[in-house]
Each structure stands twice: as structure tokens, then as C-alpha cells.
Scaffold this active site. Structure first.
Site, short mmCIF file in Angstrom:
data_model
loop_
_atom_site.label_atom_id
_atom_site.label_comp_id
_atom_site.label_asym_id
_atom_site.label_seq_id
_atom_site.Cartn_x
_atom_site.Cartn_y
_atom_site.Cartn_z
N GLU A 284 -27.87 59.20 62.90
CA GLU A 284 -28.51 58.08 63.57
C GLU A 284 -27.52 57.28 64.40
O GLU A 284 -27.90 56.63 65.37
CB GLU A 284 -29.17 57.15 62.53
CG GLU A 284 -30.66 57.12 62.66
CD GLU A 284 -31.36 56.18 61.68
OE1 GLU A 284 -32.59 56.16 61.70
OE2 GLU A 284 -30.71 55.48 60.88
N HIS A 305 -24.05 81.55 48.94
CA HIS A 305 -24.92 82.72 48.77
C HIS A 305 -26.13 82.65 49.69
O HIS A 305 -27.09 83.38 49.50
CB HIS A 305 -25.33 82.82 47.30
CG HIS A 305 -24.15 83.02 46.40
ND1 HIS A 305 -23.78 84.25 45.89
CD2 HIS A 305 -23.21 82.14 45.96
CE1 HIS A 305 -22.69 84.11 45.17
NE2 HIS A 305 -22.32 82.85 45.20
N LYS A 419 -42.86 56.95 65.69
CA LYS A 419 -43.63 55.83 65.12
C LYS A 419 -44.74 55.41 66.06
O LYS A 419 -45.87 55.18 65.64
CB LYS A 419 -42.71 54.63 64.88
CG LYS A 419 -41.80 54.77 63.69
CD LYS A 419 -41.11 53.43 63.43
CE LYS A 419 -39.93 53.61 62.50
NZ LYS A 419 -39.08 52.44 62.45
O1 PA5 Z 1 -30.65 52.92 59.46
C1 PA5 Z 1 -31.74 52.44 59.76
O2 PA5 Z 1 -31.82 51.36 60.35
C2 PA5 Z 1 -33.04 53.11 59.39
O3 PA5 Z 1 -32.86 54.33 58.80
C3 PA5 Z 1 -33.80 52.23 58.43
O4 PA5 Z 1 -33.03 52.03 57.29
C4 PA5 Z 1 -35.14 52.87 58.03
O5 PA5 Z 1 -35.89 53.18 59.16
C5 PA5 Z 1 -35.93 51.91 57.16
O6 PA5 Z 1 -36.14 50.69 57.80
P1 PA5 Z 1 -36.58 49.41 57.03
O7 PA5 Z 1 -35.55 49.03 56.06
O8 PA5 Z 1 -36.76 48.38 58.10
O9 PA5 Z 1 -37.88 49.73 56.36
#
Ligand code: PA5
Length: 444
Positions: A284, A305, A419
Site C-alpha cells: 500500500e 515444495h 469501494k
Molecule cells: O493502511 C490503511 O490505511 C488501510 O489498510 C486501512 O487500515 C484499512 O482500509 C481499514 O481502514 P479503517 O481503519 O478506516 O477501517
């Protein structure tokens, strides 16, 4: 102390890349330390092991003690950065079989990290007749997966304990001020913990996001933070004395040299969910603007394996980063067998660690000879302090790596696309136009 060994990758890169990259790393370092780079408003994690809120930390410990005393199960609801770190630490330090193995404390179930009805139904069934509490975690407070799951578990709590009783068993970890979860928590009177404004989800494991479930599992969170603070100190000084510099430079140079996949491997199955946490952290943070290493993970020797074949002889796209821990806590030795029907007596009396280490050496030589550079991270003993250092090390190297790539390591604009589509297809008010467009595409 954690060390990064670059010898088995450096033969692939004859140039003195560390020297060449030092000025760029220094710039990246300054950006992280001062919060002046892209996404600098999300660098609160850099000094967190020193500056964390002591009052809240004491409340986390108190809440953990309360959950341990009144619950036989804790349901942790969250996804992505609001989930992976806690699960990774608990599995790595307690066990992937924590629920079966623990001597005291509640079972811990992680839900709201997907949309499987069967998976969630199974946990609902497991709570039949079991006293439980819920820790719902969402920084935004609006993420669909945890929000949907929370409806089910909140309802179960309220049916079983009444609204008043449920109030004693719901702990919400969310934004300090805004979001649907924060408003709900305030109006219902649930205890809340904060995801600091300047810490993004994937960098939040050492905040209440990770610390509450981790403390409930019985892991020593003081030691975890101590280890992180030690690494923070080391990383505050610019130069290759900082292991994060060595790691960031090596992986960036390999990337520039055409290696587009980094495989994180470990010979300890307890590390599997930490590798999932690492994949989110790097995927990310780096994967944007058409750039970034693709983070993959393997569990050795099991995956030797399966994926071992591709790693040895498939397309030469990758390098490996191997996390090594010190000696196992439990030393098992291969028993002698007089008949030696399986021909294994040459190993009789040898420890499992010895066999594992020889397998690791054999793998390292085979893979490097097969054209796969190897980086080795010596993480020390598998304990809370070492893991705290390792977590901070990976976070810091990730920040450095993002700036070397010239991307904002702290945003994630790409996760919005699915989303928006999902909301439209689900009929969320405000998404009507997009919905007809998408449905027309699906009908083709
Ligand atoms: O790193 C990030 O920002 C995302 O992976 C969030 O942690 C994830 O989308 C969950 O978001 P939230 O804590 O707002 O529910």
C-alpha cells in the site's frame, strides 16, 4: 540487535550502490524525521515509541485486564491496518494456535476482515454460551467490512447482556473526533481508544489499534514498545549504521536492476501473519504511480515444495528477503531408531533447529545460484522486544523506500476504486449514476 546482511545480494550488483544512494537516503531521512515530505502529516509513527500517550496506554492495560477477567472470548473487528498487525504479533509471539494453546485469557477471534458469511457465522456459533467482549477498530469509522460485522456482534452482545451490559464489553478504537464509529461510541457510552490523526492504518500496530488485542493475548507490550524505541533511536541517526538504510538501499537497487518482486520468507510458520502485515505495509505504501516492488511472501520449508520450483527456475523477476530468528524456545532432537528403516539415523540426536539451519543454508545457496539475490534480516530471539524492533525497522525502511521511489508512502488512493464500485452496486444513496453505468458494463 537486528542486522541486515546484504552479502548474498551484493554479488548481483557490482556497483557501490550504497555510496551512490546515500545522498538520496539522507533526504528521505530528513523528510521522515521532520515530517516535511509527501504525506508528512502521517509520520506520527516515527516518534511514537517515545511520544505515545501514557494515560491512554494505562487505559489499554486496564481494559485488557477487564476483558481477561470477564470474557472467555474477544472478538476483534477490523480490516487492513486495523487488523493485520495485532494478529501478526499475537501469532508470532504466542502461537498461530493461540486459542487452543493458551493457559489463561480469552480466545481471540478476528472478524470483519472480509465478507464471508460462513466465516462470520462460524464465529457467531463459537460464541454460543461464551462470555465475550468486542474491540471494534476502524480509523475512518466507515469501512464497510468491519461496520457490517459490528452490527452482528453488537446485536449479539445486546441480546445477551442488555444495552447496559454490552456497554461494559464494547471497546471502540477509532478517530479522536470524527467518523460514524466515534459518534456511535459517544452516544452509546462505549470506552474509546484513539488512532492518532498522524498515524495511518498500516503504521498503527503500536497504537491502541494493535496494543489492546495484543495485551489481551498476554504479550508484554512494554517490551514490544521498548524494542521499537531502541530501533527508533538507531534510525534517528542518518547513515548505514541504521539497518533500515541498508535494507531500503538494497531493495531499491535490486528494483532498479529489474527485480520487481520481493519475496519475504521465514522458516518459522509463526511468522506467517507478520508477513501478511509486511505485505500490506509495503504494497500500500509503494504500489502507486505505476511504480513499486510487488511484495509476496513464502513460508519455508513448506513453500519450498511448491513455490520453490518457480523461485529456482521460473522467470528471474524476484529477490528474497529472509527473516531469521534465533534458537527456538523448545529444542526437539530427532530420536534414535535401532531399526533405522527410514534411513534417518544420520540425523539422530540432531536438533530440529540444526536441520532447519542446514535447510536454510542449502536454500540460500540454491536460490542465489539460481539467480535470486538474497537479503537476510537477523531478527534475534523471537520475543516481544525483538519483534518491536523488527516492526519499527520495517516501518522506517518502508518510509525511506517510498521517498526513494518518489511516491507518497502514506496515502492509498488506489483502494478507493473498488469501494466506489461496491457502494454503487450495493445501491448506496448518492451512487445512482455510477450504478447504472457499472450494471451496463456487467451485463455485456
Ligand atoms: O493502511 C490503511 O490505511 C488501510 O489498510 C486501512 O487500515 C484499512 O482500509 C481499514 O481502514 P479503517 O481503519 O478506516 O477501517
Amino acid at each position: 540487535m537486528l542486522d541486515v546482511k546484504t552479502f548474498h545480494m551484493s554479488t548481483f550488483i557490482p556497483m557501490p550502490y550504497e555510496e551512490a544512494l546515500a545522498p538520496r537516503l539522507k533526504l528521505a531521512q530528513d523528510k521522515l524525521q521532520s515530517g516535511s515530505g509527501a504525506g508528512g502529516e502521517f509520520t506520527g509513527w516515527v516518534h511514537l515509541p517515545r511520544d505515545y500517550d501514557r494515560e491512554e496506554y494505562a487505559r489499554i492495560q486496564a481494559a485488557a485486564a477487564k476483558i481477561r477477567s470477564n470474557s472467555k472470548a474477544l472478538v476483534v473487528i477490523g480490516i487492513g491496518g486495523s487488523y493485520l498487525g495485532a494478529r501478526g504479533v499475537i501469532e508470532c509471539l504466542q502461537s498461530p494456535n493461540y486459542n487452543q494453546k493458551k493457559k489463561d485469557g480469552p480466545n481471540i477471534y478476528f472478524v470483519g476482515n472480509g465478507l464471508s458469511s460462513d466465516a462470520m457465522g462460524e464465529v457467531l456459533d463459537l460464541l454460543d454460551g461464551v462470555d465475550f467482549s468486542v474491540n471494534v477498530i476502524s480509523k475512518s469509522g466507515t469501512t464497510t467490512e468491519p461496520a457490517v460485522a459490528f452490527r452482528f456482534f453488537r446485536r449479539l452482545l445486546e441480546e445477551r447482556y442488555g444495552r447496559e451490559g454490552a456497554r461494559e464489553r464494547i471497546f471502540a478504537t477509532t478517530d479522536r473526533k470524527k467518523g460514524a464509529l466515534k459518534s456511535l461510541a459517544d452516544s452509546e457510552g462505549w470506552e474509546t481508544f484513539v488512532v492518532p490523526d498522524d498515524v495511518g492504518g498500516r503504521f498503527s500496530v503500536l497504537t491502541a489499534v494493535g496494543l489492546l488485542p495484543i495485551a489481551v493475548s498476554g504479550v508484554d507490550t512494554d517490551a514490544l514498545l521498548r524494542g521499537a524505541a531502541e530501533m527508533m533511536e538507531l534510525c534517528s541517526k542518518p547513515g548505514y549504521g541504521c539497518p533500515a538504510w541498508r535494507y531500503a538501499a538494497a531493495r531499491y537497487q535490486l528494483y532498479r536492476d529489474g527485480r520487481s518482486i520481493e519475496i519475504l520468507g521465514c522458516f518459522d510458520p509463526a511468522f506467517r501473519m507478520m508477513a501478511e502485515w509486511w505485505k500490506q505495509l509495503y504494497g500500500e505504501s509503494e504500489g502507486k504511480e505505476g511504480k513499486g516492488l510487488f511484495p509476496a511472501s513464502v513460508e519455508f520449508t513448506a513453500d519450498l515444495h511448491s513455490m520453490g520450483q518457480y523461485i529456482q527456475q521460473g522467470r528471474r523477476l524476484m529477490f528474497e528477503t529472509i527473516v531469521r530468528f534465533g534458537p527456538s524456545a523448545r529444542q526437539l532432537c530427532v530420536p534414535e531408531d535401532a531399526a533405522d528403516g527410514d534411513g534417518l539415523n544420520f540425523l539422530a540426536g540432531r536438533s530440529m533447529d540444526f536441520i532447519r539451519d542446514k535447510a536454510a543454508e542449502g536454500t540460500l545457496l540454491a536460490h542465489t545460484e539460481g539467480g535470486v539475490p538474497n537479503l537476510i534480516i537477523e531478527a534475534g530471539e523471537r520475543n516481544a522486544q525483538s519483534l518491536g524492533s523488527l516492526i519499527y525497522f520495517f516501518e522506517y525502511a518502508c518510509g525511506l523506500s517510498g521517498y526513494l521511489l518518489d511516491v507518497n508512502p502514506f496515502d492509498q488512493p488506489g483502494v478507493e476504486a473498488y469501494k466506489q464500485n461496491m457502494f454503487a452496486l450495493l445501491g448506496k444513496p448518492g451512487y445512482e449514476a455510477r450504478r447504472s453505468d457499472l450494471e451496463a458494463k456487467l451485463a455485456k
